[in-house]
Design a protein around this motif. Structure first.
Motif, PDB file in Angstrom:
ATOM      1  N   MET B   1       0.844  -1.201   0.000  1.00  0.00           N
ATOM      2  CA  MET B   1       0.000   0.000   0.000  1.00  0.00           C
ATOM      3  C   MET B   1       0.878   1.250   0.000  1.00  0.00           C
ATOM      4  N   ASP B   2       1.963   1.176   0.810  1.00  0.00           N
ATOM      5  CA  ASP B   2       2.869   2.323   0.879  1.00  0.00           C
ATOM      6  C   ASP B   2       3.489   2.614  -0.475  1.00  0.00           C
ATOM      7  N   ILE B   3       3.923   1.521  -1.156  1.00  0.00           N
ATOM      8  CA  ILE B   3       4.592   1.745  -2.429  1.00  0.00           C
ATOM      9  C   ILE B   3       3.610   2.241  -3.483  1.00  0.00           C
ATOM     10  N   LEU B   4       2.361   1.858  -3.356  1.00  0.00           N
ATOM     11  CA  LEU B   4       1.344   2.347  -4.293  1.00  0.00           C
ATOM     12  C   LEU B   4       1.096   3.837  -4.056  1.00  0.00           C
ATOM     13  N   ARG B   5       1.039   4.211  -2.774  1.00  0.00           N
ATOM     14  CA  ARG B   5       0.832   5.626  -2.446  1.00  0.00           C
ATOM     15  C   ARG B   5       2.009   6.459  -2.959  1.00  0.00           C
ATOM     16  N   TYR B   6       3.214   5.897  -2.777  1.00  0.00           N
ATOM     17  CA  TYR B   6       4.415   6.573  -3.270  1.00  0.00           C
ATOM     18  C   TYR B   6       4.324   6.748  -4.787  1.00  0.00           C
ATOM     19  N   ALA B   7       3.918   5.668  -5.499  1.00  0.00           N
ATOM     20  CA  ALA B   7       3.825   5.728  -6.961  1.00  0.00           C
ATOM     21  C   ALA B   7       2.820   6.797  -7.391  1.00  0.00           C
ATOM     22  N   LEU B   8       1.677   6.820  -6.725  1.00  0.00           N
ATOM     23  CA  LEU B   8       0.642   7.793  -7.109  1.00  0.00           C
ATOM     24  C   LEU B   8       1.101   9.213  -6.801  1.00  0.00           C
ATOM     25  N   SER B   9       1.797   9.394  -5.653  1.00  0.00           N
ATOM     26  CA  SER B   9       2.333  10.726  -5.329  1.00  0.00           C
ATOM     27  C   SER B   9       3.300  11.172  -6.408  1.00  0.00           C
ATOM     28  N   GLU B  10       4.151  10.236  -6.822  1.00  0.00           N
ATOM     29  CA  GLU B  10       5.173  10.554  -7.828  1.00  0.00           C
ATOM     30  C   GLU B  10       4.518  10.943  -9.152  1.00  0.00           C
ATOM     31  N   LEU B  11       3.500  10.180  -9.545  1.00  0.00           N
ATOM     32  CA  LEU B  11       2.824  10.462 -10.823  1.00  0.00           C
ATOM     33  C   LEU B  11       2.082  11.788 -10.764  1.00  0.00           C
ATOM     34  N   GLY B  12       1.503  12.076  -9.598  1.00  0.00           N
ATOM     35  CA  GLY B  12       0.810  13.356  -9.434  1.00  0.00           C
ATOM     36  C   GLY B  12       1.796  14.507  -9.417  1.00  0.00           C
ATOM     37  N   PHE B  13       2.959  14.274  -8.803  1.00  0.00           N
ATOM     38  CA  PHE B  13       3.983  15.320  -8.713  1.00  0.00           C
ATOM     39  C   PHE B  13       4.522  15.678 -10.099  1.00  0.00           C
ATOM     40  N   ARG B  14       4.685  14.660 -10.932  1.00  0.00           N
ATOM     41  CA  ARG B  14       5.167  14.899 -12.309  1.00  0.00           C
ATOM     42  C   ARG B  14       3.977  14.766 -13.255  1.00  0.00           C
ATOM     43  N   ARG B  15       2.956  15.548 -12.989  1.00  0.00           N
ATOM     44  CA  ARG B  15       1.684  15.323 -13.707  1.00  0.00           C
ATOM     45  C   ARG B  15       1.775  15.650 -15.193  1.00  0.00           C
ATOM     46  N   GLY B  16       2.646  16.598 -15.548  1.00  0.00           N
ATOM     47  CA  GLY B  16       2.796  16.927 -16.974  1.00  0.00           C
ATOM     48  C   GLY B  16       3.274  15.719 -17.762  1.00  0.00           C
ATOM     49  N   ARG B  17       4.341  15.105 -17.258  1.00  0.00           N
ATOM     50  CA  ARG B  17       4.887  13.925 -17.944  1.00  0.00           C
ATOM     51  C   ARG B  17       3.894  12.768 -17.893  1.00  0.00           C
ATOM     52  N   SER B  18       3.241  12.609 -16.748  1.00  0.00           N
ATOM     53  CA  SER B  18       2.254  11.531 -16.606  1.00  0.00           C
ATOM     54  C   SER B  18       1.148  11.702 -17.637  1.00  0.00           C
ATOM     55  N   LEU B  19       0.686  12.944 -17.778  1.00  0.00           N
ATOM     56  CA  LEU B  19      -0.425  13.212 -18.689  1.00  0.00           C
ATOM     57  C   LEU B  19      -0.033  12.905 -20.139  1.00  0.00           C
ATOM     58  N   VAL B  20       1.184  13.328 -20.500  1.00  0.00           N
ATOM     59  CA  VAL B  20       1.632  13.098 -21.881  1.00  0.00           C
ATOM     60  C   VAL B  20       1.792  11.590 -22.139  1.00  0.00           C
ATOM     61  N   THR B  21       2.337  10.870 -21.147  1.00  0.00           N
ATOM     62  CA  THR B  21       2.513   9.423 -21.318  1.00  0.00           C
ATOM     63  C   THR B  21       1.152   8.721 -21.423  1.00  0.00           C
ATOM     64  N   VAL B  22       0.244   9.103 -20.538  1.00  0.00           N
ATOM     65  CA  VAL B  22      -1.102   8.509 -20.572  1.00  0.00           C
ATOM     66  C   VAL B  22      -1.758   8.798 -21.923  1.00  0.00           C
ATOM     67  N   THR B  23      -1.600  10.026 -22.394  1.00  0.00           N
ATOM     68  CA  THR B  23      -2.215  10.409 -23.668  1.00  0.00           C
ATOM     69  C   THR B  23      -1.639   9.588 -24.818  1.00  0.00           C
ATOM     70  N   SER B  24      -0.328   9.396 -24.831  1.00  0.00           N
ATOM     71  CA  SER B  24       0.267   8.661 -25.961  1.00  0.00           C
ATOM     72  C   SER B  24      -0.178   7.195 -25.942  1.00  0.00           C
ATOM     73  N   VAL B  25      -0.253   6.600 -24.754  1.00  0.00           N
ATOM     74  CA  VAL B  25      -0.726   5.205 -24.665  1.00  0.00           C
ATOM     75  C   VAL B  25      -2.201   5.147 -25.091  1.00  0.00           C
ATOM     76  N   ALA B  26      -2.978   6.131 -24.624  1.00  0.00           N
ATOM     77  CA  ALA B  26      -4.408   6.150 -24.951  1.00  0.00           C
ATOM     78  C   ALA B  26      -4.613   6.272 -26.455  1.00  0.00           C
ATOM     79  N   LEU B  27      -3.828   7.133 -27.098  1.00  0.00           N
ATOM     80  CA  LEU B  27      -3.977   7.318 -28.545  1.00  0.00           C
ATOM     81  C   LEU B  27      -3.627   6.041 -29.298  1.00  0.00           C
ATOM     82  N   ALA B  28      -2.573   5.359 -28.825  1.00  0.00           N
ATOM     83  CA  ALA B  28      -2.174   4.104 -29.489  1.00  0.00           C
ATOM     84  C   ALA B  28      -3.284   3.066 -29.359  1.00  0.00           C
ATOM     85  N   VAL B  29      -3.830   2.935 -28.145  1.00  0.00           N
ATOM     86  CA  VAL B  29      -4.907   1.965 -27.913  1.00  0.00           C
ATOM     87  C   VAL B  29      -6.132   2.343 -28.746  1.00  0.00           C
TER      88      VAL B  29
END
Lengths: 233, 415
Positions: B1-29
């Motif tokens: 649970m701790d490592i999941l919270r850490y992962a989500l904090s990290e993704l939220g902290f770098r939200r610009g990069r997260s958003l672009v990565t999510v978008t590129s995967v979403a577009l491919a799918v």
């Protein structure tokens, strides 16, 4: 020929024998012997390039010596697997760095809890309570949920000290912990570090070039050109 | 649970990069799913002309052009299929049902009409019951006929009127909207099979070419077990010889193979290209994230994390991004498929499948058929694409993390 040990101690927290380290052509450590007494504050002094930080890295198991070996609380680090070495660092060694070393995405509380993610000595609730106690002890009880970017340099170092102590280590290593702080803040952080180290019965081995800091140590080791040139109480 | 919270904090902290990565995967799918859905839809569309006649196989035999193009004639691809051959087809393993028909053109100086005499089965007269727009249905015992609604409108014919076919006149029992079905059995006039057989038997231009008997046919619709389709088609082709015209989903595929291949392979190529692009992007994003966080990783090592645990943490972050991107792509794909609803495909039917005399000017127009097919995303396709999206992201992250373990002290030391 190696440097003399600084003291003869029955049960040392750290014992380093014949440590040698070379980076390319440069021999940084030329056979260092060091014994750190349990529960005491030992300062390593020396100019830049004297090898004091390298020695600390080897004691922390984060750097491999070319020759010699290190024992932390009687455990020989040489030949340990990555997993066993990580276990020793998590249980027995706390580290405070010169640069601010907090994870920017996590709050102060979560940063303190980081070394407990894979520890099982206590329950998650107990670890959380201990982390809050430690942050209270370093004067940050009101800033548990602040991210590092919202904390001053001194506050960040206090969080790092709380993090280093979360697993009740036997040994606390500090590499110029006040080097990036102004004098007043540095003094305050040092007070916290030394007081908490003593309160928790932790051996403190600190690399510093500040003689005022060294003056507060139980033992001082001076290094020059990769050797211990002088040791005194 | 701790490592999941850490992962989500990290993704939220770098939200610009997260958003672009999510978008590129979403577009491919999204691209993979929509392109595949469109290709599937197209493939379904080309089956429609065969499926709408209620049969899987349409059997015809190429014949000769009549000496005179007047009165009742057999169209060129509708030569006599002897009753014996029909019985052999019926007896083939895999054949579920068989409907016989006689297809005629009635060529008059001022007009022409196509006439289909067919049995009562679902692929025959019974199949027209649901398409009745006026009047009443007919069966094998009737002496009346049904006419197509377009033909009725064009010639101002109503239910109760009479219509001349050959030298005989028949009452119009009903009007059917046959346009909704495929064109293969579409005709202007529908009669019971026996009526058309009787007309063919006495038609001079038919008799000039064929010894047509009162129990013969020139068109056979066969319903087969789909698993045995290829086998049945092969056997019928052998029975009919070189002049046999055996139309099925398989022949349609073959006739339209160029377009079908293009739609499917281009879809796959584009989807694969976008997938590779997304993989490269995730790799790049992970690589720069790892490079930026080298000191952070060194700190984690210093406080008691193993390199394996650190790698797992980065992988969890990437898997979270991949899951988010894949989910977004799936949702978008379902929404777009629902918005598209159907695709319209205009298929140029092979001339031998057309009901219109190929020598008249409008034949070129009538030989095309516009078919709508639903654009839908199947769950197996969605599952496969989702697994692919996540796998690509994980592999890209693993490629980065396969790099040698860094020396942490070099990043952390004070001097």
């Amino acid at each position: 020929m190696t440097d003399p040990a600084i003291a003869l101690i029955d049960k040392p927290a750290i014992r380093a024998e014949g440590i040698r380290k070379r980076y390319g052509e440069l021999e940084v450590l030329k056979g260092v012997d060091l014994i750190v007494a349990a529960g005491q504050f030992t300062a390593i002094m020396g100019k830049s390039g004297s090898g004091k930080s390298t020695l600390l890295g080897i004691i922390a198991g984060l750097e491999q010596p070319d020759a010699g070996h290190v024992l932390v609380m009687g455990q020989k680090l040489a030949g340990m697997s990555d997993r066993d070495m990580a276990d020793v660092r998590r249980r027995s060694i706390g580290i405070v760095f010169q640069g601010f070393s907090l994870i920017p995405s996590l709050t102060a509380l979560d940063n303190v809890l980081l070394p407990t993610f894979f520890a099982a000595q206590m329950t998650a609730v107990e670890y959380r309570r201990r982390a809050m106690d430690l942050l209270n002890q370093v004067g940050l009880g009101a800033r548990l949920n602040y991210r590092p970017s919202a904390l001053s340099g001194g506050e960040q170092q206090r969080v790092a000290i709380a993090r280093a102590l979360i697993n009740s280590p036997s040994v606390l290593l500090a590499d110029e912990p006040t080097g990036n702080l102004d004098q007043a803040t540095g003094a305050a952080v040092l007070d916290v570090l030394i007081d908490l180290g003593r309160t928790h019965g932790t051996s403190l081995l600190m690399v510093t070039h500040d003689s005022d800091v060294a003056a507060r140590a139980d033992h001082v080791v001076e290094m020059k050109d990769g050797r211990i040139s002088h040791a005194h109480a | 649970m701790d490592i999941l919270r850490y992962a989500l904090s990290e993704l939220g902290f770098r939200r610009g990069r997260s958003l672009v990565t999510v978008t590129s995967v979403a577009l491919a799918v999204l691209a993979a799913m929509i392109l595949t859905a469109l290709a599937d839809s197209y493939a379904r569309a080309i089956r429609v002309p065969i499926e709408t006649v209620g049969a899987d196989v349409v059997v015809q035999l190429q014949g000769d052009i009549p000496p005179k193009l007047e009165g009742l004639v057999f169209p060129h691809p509708n030569a006599l299929i002897p009753a014996g051959i029909v019985r052999q087809i019926h007896a083939l393993p895999g054949v579920i049902a068989l409907t016989r028909a006689v297809y005629l053109w009635d060529l008059e100086p001022a007009r022409y009409e196509s006439v289909l005499g067919i049995e009562d089965s679902d692929a025959g007269l019974a199949g027209l019951d649901g398409r009745l727009v006026d009047g009443k249905a007919i069966n094998s015992k009737s002496r009346a006929v049904l006419i197509d609604s377009d033909f009725a409108t064009k010639n101002h014919i109503n239910v109760g009127d009479t219509i001349k076919v050959g030298h005989e006149t028949f009452p119009v029992a009903g009007i059917v909207d046959a346009a909704r079905s495929g064109k293969i059995v579409r005709a202007d006039v529908y009669t019971p099979l026996a009526v058309a057989q009787a007309l063919a038997t006495v038609a001079p231009e038919v008799r000039a070419l064929y010894p047509f008997g009162s129990d013969d046919a020139n068109l056979v619709l066969v319903k087969v077990n789909r698993e045995q389709l290829q086998d049945v088609v092969g056997k019928i082709t052998t029975l009919l010889g070189k002049k046999g015209v055996v139309s099925s989903e398989l022949s349609m595929r073959e006739a339209l193979s160029g377009v079908l291949f293009l739609s499917q392979s281009m879809g796959l190529i584009v989807a694969a290209s976008i997938g590779l692009f997304a993989a490269a992007f995730v790799w790049r994003a992970t690589a720069s994230s790892v490079a930026e966080r080298r000191r952070e990783m060194a700190v984690l090592q210093a406080i008691g994390w193993t390199w394996r645990q650190i790698r797992r943490q980065v992988l969890i972050e990437n898997v979270a991004l991949a899951i988010a991107g894949t989910a977004a792509g799936l949702i978008l794909a379902f929404v777009i498929a629902a918005v598209l609803g159907h695709i319209s495909v205009t298929i140029d039917l092979p001339w031998d499948l057309s009901s219109t005399p190929h020598f008249i000017p409008q034949a070129a127009i009538d030989r095309t058929q516009t078919i709508t097919a639903p654009v839908s995303i199947s769950w197996p396709m969605a599952t496969l694409t989702a697994a692919g999206g996540i796998l690509i992201s994980v592999l890209a992250a693993l490629a980065v993390l396969a790099l040698p373990q860094p020396r942490p002290w070099a990043l952390l030391r004070s001097e």
